[in-house]
Every structure is written in C-alpha cells, then in structure tokens.
Scaffold this motif. Structure first.
Motif, PDB file in Angstrom:
ATOM      1  N   VAL A 101       0.829  -1.205   0.000  1.00 57.47           N
ATOM      2  CA  VAL A 101       0.000   0.000   0.000  1.00 57.47           C
ATOM      3  C   VAL A 101       0.868   1.262   0.000  1.00 57.47           C
ATOM      4  O   VAL A 101       0.506   2.269  -0.608  1.00 57.47           O
ATOM      5  N   GLN A 102       2.037   1.211   0.629  1.00 61.72           N
ATOM      6  CA  GLN A 102       2.945   2.357   0.617  1.00 61.72           C
ATOM      7  C   GLN A 102       3.412   2.711  -0.797  1.00 61.72           C
ATOM      8  O   GLN A 102       3.761   3.857  -1.062  1.00 61.72           O
ATOM      9  N   LYS A 103       3.423   1.745  -1.707  1.00 61.87           N
ATOM     10  CA  LYS A 103       3.834   2.009  -3.085  1.00 61.87           C
ATOM     11  C   LYS A 103       2.834   2.899  -3.812  1.00 61.87           C
ATOM     12  O   LYS A 103       3.203   3.623  -4.731  1.00 61.87           O
ATOM     13  N   LEU A 104       1.568   2.831  -3.422  1.00 52.15           N
ATOM     14  CA  LEU A 104       0.503   3.587  -4.070  1.00 52.15           C
ATOM     15  C   LEU A 104      -0.532   3.953  -3.001  1.00 52.15           C
ATOM     16  O   LEU A 104      -1.647   3.449  -3.007  1.00 52.15           O
ATOM     17  N   PRO A 105      -0.142   4.829  -2.045  1.00 52.59           N
ATOM     18  CA  PRO A 105      -0.986   5.061  -0.869  1.00 52.59           C
ATOM     19  C   PRO A 105      -2.339   5.704  -1.167  1.00 52.59           C
ATOM     20  O   PRO A 105      -3.275   5.537  -0.398  1.00 52.59           O
ATOM     21  N   HIS A 106      -2.462   6.413  -2.261  1.00 52.44           N
ATOM     22  CA  HIS A 106      -3.733   7.048  -2.584  1.00 52.44           C
ATOM     23  C   HIS A 106      -4.440   6.339  -3.731  1.00 52.44           C
ATOM     24  O   HIS A 106      -5.413   6.846  -4.271  1.00 52.44           O
ATOM     25  N   GLY A 107      -3.947   5.170  -4.075  1.00 45.84           N
ATOM     26  CA  GLY A 107      -4.581   4.373  -5.119  1.00 45.84           C
ATOM     27  C   GLY A 107      -5.590   3.406  -4.531  1.00 45.84           C
ATOM     28  O   GLY A 107      -5.701   3.250  -3.319  1.00 45.84           O
ATOM     29  N   ASP A 108      -6.324   2.779  -5.401  1.00 47.12           N
ATOM     30  CA  ASP A 108      -7.293   1.767  -4.979  1.00 47.12           C
ATOM     31  C   ASP A 108      -6.636   0.398  -5.094  1.00 47.12           C
ATOM     32  O   ASP A 108      -6.069   0.058  -6.131  1.00 47.12           O
ATOM     33  N   TRP A 109      -6.719  -0.371  -4.031  1.00 46.40           N
ATOM     34  CA  TRP A 109      -6.101  -1.693  -3.935  1.00 46.40           C
ATOM     35  C   TRP A 109      -7.181  -2.758  -3.858  1.00 46.40           C
ATOM     36  O   TRP A 109      -8.189  -2.576  -3.174  1.00 46.40           O
ATOM     37  N   PHE A 110      -6.947  -3.864  -4.528  1.00 47.78           N
ATOM     38  CA  PHE A 110      -7.882  -4.976  -4.526  1.00 47.78           C
ATOM     39  C   PHE A 110      -7.146  -6.269  -4.185  1.00 47.78           C
ATOM     40  O   PHE A 110      -5.991  -6.453  -4.567  1.00 47.78           O
ATOM     41  N   ALA A 111      -7.833  -7.138  -3.480  1.00 48.83           N
ATOM     42  CA  ALA A 111      -7.301  -8.467  -3.175  1.00 48.83           C
ATOM     43  C   ALA A 111      -8.472  -9.440  -3.268  1.00 48.83           C
ATOM     44  O   ALA A 111      -9.357  -9.428  -2.416  1.00 48.83           O
ATOM     45  N   HIS A 112      -8.493 -10.232  -4.316  1.00 51.62           N
ATOM     46  CA  HIS A 112      -9.538 -11.235  -4.456  1.00 51.62           C
ATOM     47  C   HIS A 112      -9.086 -12.465  -3.683  1.00 51.62           C
ATOM     48  O   HIS A 112      -8.003 -12.997  -3.929  1.00 51.62           O
ATOM     49  N   THR A 113      -9.893 -12.885  -2.733  1.00 59.66           N
ATOM     50  CA  THR A 113      -9.455 -13.945  -1.826  1.00 59.66           C
ATOM     51  C   THR A 113     -10.650 -14.736  -1.318  1.00 59.66           C
ATOM     52  O   THR A 113     -11.801 -14.399  -1.596  1.00 59.66           O
ATOM     53  N   SER A 114     -10.382 -15.756  -0.549  1.00 58.12           N
ATOM     54  CA  SER A 114     -11.447 -16.559   0.042  1.00 58.12           C
ATOM     55  C   SER A 114     -11.864 -15.959   1.386  1.00 58.12           C
ATOM     56  O   SER A 114     -11.126 -15.190   1.994  1.00 58.12           O
ATOM     57  N   SER A 115     -13.037 -16.338   1.835  1.00 57.21           N
ATOM     58  CA  SER A 115     -13.624 -15.731   3.033  1.00 57.21           C
ATOM     59  C   SER A 115     -12.774 -15.931   4.290  1.00 57.21           C
ATOM     60  O   SER A 115     -12.834 -15.117   5.201  1.00 57.21           O
TER      61      SER A 115
END
Length: 152
Positions: A101-115
């Motif tokens: 997240v520090q690489k792109l602190p104001h960007g939108d981050w997504f993580a597709h994962t299991s519950s």
C-alpha cells in the motif's frame, strides 16, 4: 530495498528469487502439487510480469512473498500473498500488505481472496464487499488522500 522486520529480511524486487522456494510456498498454501518440470518456469515468470514484489527471507530461504499487478498510478491488485505456515502469526503478512500500500498510498487496492482471509484484510484497512465464499477486499486510497489533505 531491504528492510529488517522481526528478525527477517524483506526484499523488494522481482529478480533472484529461488524457484524452489516459491514452489514450496505455493505447495504449503495448497495452491500447487507435484509441479511438472516443464512448468517450473512459471515461478520465475510471475515475478517478471509483476509491477512490484516483496519477499521475506530467513537466512537464504524465502519464507513469504507478495506480488502486485498495477498501472502504478491509480489501481493495484495484490496477488499471491503467502507466508509459510510455520512463520505465520509473526506479522509478516500484515507487513507485506503495508509495504504494498505504501507504493501507491492514494490508489485503490484490490485483493480477491477466500472468506477465511477477510478478517486479515479488514485488519489491514481493506473493506470486504462480498461476504460469500470468495470476494474482493478493497482499500480505497482516496480515504487516505483525504486524511493526508490531498483530496476533499
């Protein structure tokens, strides 16, 4: 970049990562089994085709990793976040997400994962949008941009 964290070394970069160590991480996570020799190249190519990657080292052994696909301006996707079972619970996964997240602190981050990973991503500041068996966890950088005074 090298960083020391809880007695381990975290390295940023997508070169020089031992194929056997990456395969061992994937096997430990249950993602692969008995990889044919002709397919082992994929454990190198995944890094070469990633925007960013971080690996966690215990001496000369990779014990954790994360890689990111991103436009490096507005949006990024966390892929293959994994820490060997015997090293889990030491804050390594959380630290890897923080470094991402520090690489792109104001960007939108997504993580597709299991519950079973939803609580982990919530702890890392992500929202969970889909409460079914699999879903996408989202970190909205615009919220941090507002806190930092860069956005209304």
């Amino acid at each position: 970049m090298y960083e020391y964290f809880n007695g381990f070394v975290i390295r940023e970069g997508n070169e020089g990562i031992p194929v056997d160590d990456v395969e061992a991480l994937f096997e430990d996570a249950g993602w692969v089994r008995n990889t044919p020799l002709w397919q082992k190249e994929k454990f190198t190519l995944i890094f070469k085709n990633s925007s960013w990657a971080f690996t966690v080292w215990d001496q000369n052994k990779v014990i954790g990793m994360v890689r990111v696909i991103s436009d490096q301006v507005m949006v990024a996707n966390i892929l293959d976040l994994v820490v060997l079972s015997e090293y889990q619970g030491k804050g390594l996964g959380t630290k890897l997400v923080e470094l991402c997240v520090q690489k792109l602190p104001h960007g939108d981050w997504f993580a597709h994962t299991s519950s079973n990973n939803f609580d982990f991503y919530r702890k890392c500041g992500f929202d969970v949008k889909d409460l079914s068996q699999n879903g996408t966890c989202v970190y909205y950088g615009y919220k941090q941009a507002r806190i930092d005074g860069h956005r209304k």
